[in-house]
Scaffold this motif. Structure first.
Motif, short mmCIF file in Angstrom:
data_model
loop_
_atom_site.label_atom_id
_atom_site.label_comp_id
_atom_site.label_asym_id
_atom_site.label_seq_id
_atom_site.Cartn_x
_atom_site.Cartn_y
_atom_site.Cartn_z
N UNK A 168 0.83 -1.21 0.00
CA UNK A 168 0.00 0.00 0.00
C UNK A 168 0.86 1.26 0.00
N UNK A 169 0.78 2.06 -1.07
CA UNK A 169 1.53 3.32 -1.12
C UNK A 169 1.03 4.31 -0.06
N UNK A 170 1.93 5.14 0.44
CA UNK A 170 1.60 6.20 1.38
C UNK A 170 0.96 5.66 2.67
N UNK A 171 1.36 4.48 3.05
CA UNK A 171 0.87 3.86 4.29
C UNK A 171 1.91 3.96 5.40
N UNK A 172 3.14 3.59 5.12
CA UNK A 172 4.21 3.55 6.12
C UNK A 172 5.01 4.85 6.05
N UNK A 173 5.34 5.41 7.22
CA UNK A 173 6.09 6.66 7.22
C UNK A 173 7.02 6.75 8.42
N UNK A 175 8.99 9.74 11.09
CA UNK A 175 8.69 11.06 11.64
C UNK A 175 9.98 11.82 11.93
N UNK A 176 9.96 13.12 11.62
CA UNK A 176 10.98 14.04 12.10
C UNK A 176 10.30 15.39 12.25
N UNK A 177 10.90 16.30 13.02
CA UNK A 177 10.28 17.61 13.21
C UNK A 177 10.17 18.36 11.89
N UNK A 178 11.14 18.17 11.00
CA UNK A 178 11.11 18.85 9.71
C UNK A 178 10.16 18.20 8.72
N UNK A 179 9.97 16.88 8.84
CA UNK A 179 9.12 16.14 7.91
C UNK A 179 8.30 15.14 8.72
N UNK A 180 7.17 15.59 9.28
CA UNK A 180 6.40 14.76 10.21
C UNK A 180 5.82 13.48 9.60
N UNK A 181 5.69 13.43 8.30
CA UNK A 181 5.13 12.23 7.68
C UNK A 181 5.87 11.95 6.37
N UNK A 182 7.04 11.34 6.48
CA UNK A 182 7.85 11.02 5.30
C UNK A 182 7.52 9.60 4.87
N UNK A 378 20.70 7.38 16.24
CA UNK A 378 20.34 7.44 14.83
C UNK A 378 20.56 6.17 14.04
N UNK A 379 20.99 5.10 14.71
CA UNK A 379 21.31 3.85 14.00
C UNK A 379 20.06 3.04 13.67
N UNK A 380 18.97 3.28 14.38
CA UNK A 380 17.75 2.51 14.15
C UNK A 380 16.63 3.43 13.71
N UNK A 381 15.65 2.87 13.00
CA UNK A 381 14.55 3.69 12.47
C UNK A 381 13.22 3.24 13.05
N UNK A 382 12.43 4.23 13.42
CA UNK A 382 11.07 3.98 13.88
C UNK A 382 10.10 4.26 12.73
#
Length: 426
Positions: A168-173, A175-182, A378-382
């Motif tokens: 599903x496109x645009x399902x998983x994202x 978060x960062x303060x600059x880009x809250x939904x990447x 910064x080694x792991x991603x949420x």
């Protein structure tokens, strides 16, 4: 005649239905639409349009947890306009304490399906997972009068998450303060990863491959804790009301912060002055005031209570909003740190957060993401999902499909009865 034959075959052998996900997309929410439950008790979440699927689907799926019952079902678009051919996956949730409303809704789906597709559609089945699949099994069979197939909860969670990641496109994202939904593009190479499923409690599951998973930990401090404590402390009745209060609260009025101790950032160990040193740590400083008012009024949250002291009225010791925000941070930070420790122990870099506790709430997502980034340097991603609360119900829904679901064959090694997605016009 061809459509009737398709319907008959679907009802007699639901496992032969093939879902076409070509061109699938998430239907964007109408900002003006109400987010509160409707009269039927359902809270509707964003649908997923399947514009190229035309076959009949004769089952619905329920994931019944301790707090919420999550429903997924397929419906066809109106055929009066050729542009609306195809259908959609619908996502709804009900409070488990009001399971009767959920079952009444499903009964309405049965009636509608029977009207559209003939009398034999009465054999529509229910796929059920979660603890409520067992607790309410007899009620579902009695009220709905249909086959109820119970599926393993962990298996369904993983199947649902794998589907969202790969299809599903645009399902998983992220978060960062600059880009809250990447948003992340659907991808095939997804293993290994850690799933942190936050419902009433929290389960942490290491996923090594297709049907290769292990529950490696968890915590009892989850969404049920947040809901229960705030019910006691604030009198709020719904989870969404509690989240709304947390949005406008100031946890610094309740929590002891690093700045309260050092007067500034603690740069040597990388802590900002706004970092929480002790959740609810300021409460003891107001002990005398808090105890006196709690004794007089029966609780620590003193807003909207009568008091002979005008000053106490205008300046309550602890605001509901501040308590809500503090508790949200406390639970989210705890989950985030435990998730990091489990990922470190099992050498997992990708961490997916699911479950109805999150509900797309920015502060929760920000806290979990910050915790993973801080502790891992910064080694792991949420990662987060737009349908994070429906992993189990989507997995149960897919259980009723044939083998080899997905354009990337993300489920090709599952046993017969696993799903299959088509990507061409039927």
């Amino acid at each position: 005649m061809e459509r009737k034959a398709s319907i008959d075959q679907t009802i007699l052998s639901p496992g032969t239905v093939s879902i076409n996900v070509q061109g699938a997309f998430i239907v964007e929410e109408d900002p003006s639409a109400p987010s509160s439950p409707s009269e039927d008790g359902a809270q509707h979440d964003t649908d997923i349009r399947l514009p190229n699927h035309k076959a009949v689907v004769s089952h619905v799926a329920l994931d019944i947890g301790g707090s919420l019952a999550k429903l997924v079902y397929f419906s066809h678009e109106p055929h009066s306009n050729s542009k609306n051919l195809g259908g959609r996956l619908n996502f709804l949730k009900f409070e488990t304490d009001r399971i009767d409303q959920c079952l009444d809704f499903v009964k309405g789906l049965q009636d509608e399906f029977r009207l559209q597709n003939g009398s034999r559609s009465g054999r529509m089945s229910i796929m059920a997972t979660g603890g409520g699949a067992y607790k309410f099994y007899d009620d579902m069979r009695r009220i709905l009068g249909v086959e109820v197939l119970r599926e393993d909860e962990m298996d369904c969670l993983i199947m649902g998450l794998d589907f969202f990641i790969t299809e599903i496109p645009r399902e998983v994202f992220t978060y960062s303060d600059d880009d809250p939904m990447h948003f992340q593009e659907p991808r095939a190479n997804i293993y290994p990863y850690l799933l942190v499923n936050i419902g009433s409690g929290v389960s942490m599951i290491k996923v090594s491959g297709q049907r290769q998973f292990e529950r490696i930990g968890g915590t009892s401090l989850g969404g049920g804790t947040f809901w229960g404590l705030l019910s006691l402390l604030t009198g709020a009745r719904t989870f969404d009301e509690m989240l709304r209060m947390a949005e406008v609260g100031d946890n610094g009025a309740v929590d002891m912060l690093v700045g309260d101790i050092y007067g500034a950032d603690y740069n040597k160990i990388g802590l900002k002055s706004t970092a929480i040193a002790s959740s609810f740590g300021k409460v003891f400083k107001m002990k005398r005031q808090g105890e006196n008012q709690a004794e007089d009024h029966g609780g620590l949250s003193l807003e909207n209570r009568e008091d002979d002291n005008d000053a106490s009225k205008s300046q309550p010791a602890f605001r509901k909003e501040d308590i809500s925000r503090s508790l949200l941070y406390a639970i989210s930070n705890n989950i985030g740190q435990i998730a990091y420790l489990q990922s470190e122990k099992h050498n997992l870099e990708d961490i997916y957060f699911g479950g109805s506790f999150i509900r797309g709430h920015r502060q929760t997502i920000q806290t979990l993401s910050y915790a993973i980034n801080f502790w891992s340097k910064g080694a792991k991603k949420a990662y987060f999902l737009r349908h994070e609360g429906y992993l189990g119900s989507v997995g149960a829904f897919l259980k009723r499909q044939p083998k080899n679901w997905g354009r990337r064959n993300s489920f090709e090694d599952y046993p017969v009865g696993r799903p299959s997605v088509q990507h061409q016009e039927e």
